[in-house]
Design an enzyme around this catalytic site. Structure first.
Site, PDB file in Angstrom:
ATOM      1  N   HIS A  31       0.865  -1.176   0.000  1.00 27.15           N
ATOM      2  CA  HIS A  31       0.000   0.000   0.000  1.00 27.15           C
ATOM      3  C   HIS A  31       0.902   1.226   0.000  1.00 27.15           C
ATOM      4  O   HIS A  31       1.816   1.337   0.819  1.00 27.15           O
ATOM      5  CB  HIS A  31      -0.931  -0.004   1.208  1.00 27.15           C
ATOM      6  N   HIS A  43      -3.091   9.107   1.110  1.00 27.95           N
ATOM      7  CA  HIS A  43      -3.071   7.903   0.279  1.00 27.95           C
ATOM      8  C   HIS A  43      -4.442   7.649  -0.314  1.00 27.95           C
ATOM      9  O   HIS A  43      -5.437   8.241   0.093  1.00 27.95           O
ATOM     10  CB  HIS A  43      -2.555   6.691   1.073  1.00 27.95           C
ATOM     11  N   CYS A 155      -3.376   2.899  -5.396  1.00 30.64           N
ATOM     12  CA  CYS A 155      -2.575   3.717  -4.476  1.00 30.64           C
ATOM     13  C   CYS A 155      -1.165   3.991  -5.010  1.00 30.64           C
ATOM     14  O   CYS A 155      -0.626   5.084  -4.808  1.00 30.64           O
ATOM     15  CB  CYS A 155      -2.515   3.058  -3.096  1.00 30.64           C
TER      16      CYS A 155
END
Length: 162
Positions: A31, A43, A155
């Protein structure tokens, strides 16, 4: 430049504008986000429980990249930030979700790029200046980055765009 085998860094080594990431699901995927300073990260994420599943065992791998803790009291650092999907800002602890901190490496040499054990940890391209990166991340926090797509708009794409 970080390292060929690992881009793991300590919290005190990141600075505002850095592209950071944390491995999830036993190193199956990472991530990504942009560290904006003061212990906060911007994010791009899917909302927990709102993913489009495949109806197969693969759904376990495709769970949300938002913080897993949905029960109990909200985080004291970022719990007041109620937005839970799209471009969000959370504290570094919630972003890491118990994982380790890694720094995405920009402007690496072709030899270094080829020597990396895993993709998605570095690029040959140079990063823009930190103030530009932070400006883009904050702009997208207020204006969005489109619909999240695991393969087309995720992301990592967000952090690289910033």
């Amino acid at each position: 430049m970080v390292g060929v085998l690992s881009n793991r860094v300590d919290r005190e080594d990141v600075k505002a504008g850095d592209h950071i990431y944390s491995w999830r699901a036993a190193y199956i995927y990472a991530h990504h986000g942009v560290y904006v300073g003061d212990g906060m990260v911007i994010h791009f994420t899917r909302a927990a429980g709102h993913e489009i599943g495949t109806g197969t065992v693969f759904d376990w791998f495709l769970y949300s990249s938002s913080p897993a803790a949905t029960e109990g009291p909200p985080c004291e650092k970022c719990g007041h930030l109620v937005k839970r999907e799209g471009v969000i800002m959370s504290c570094l602890d919630c972003f890491l979700d118990g994982g380790n901190l890694y720094l995405f490496d920009y402007a690496v040499s072709p030899a270094f790029f080829l020597a990396k054990a895993r993709g998605g940890t570095c690029t040959l391209a140079a990063s823009d200046p930190y103030d530009v990166v932070i400006h883009r991340a904050r702009y997208l926090l207020n204006n969005g980055f489109g619909m999240y797509s695991l393969f087309k708009n995720n992301c990592e794409d967000f952090a690289i765009y910033c």
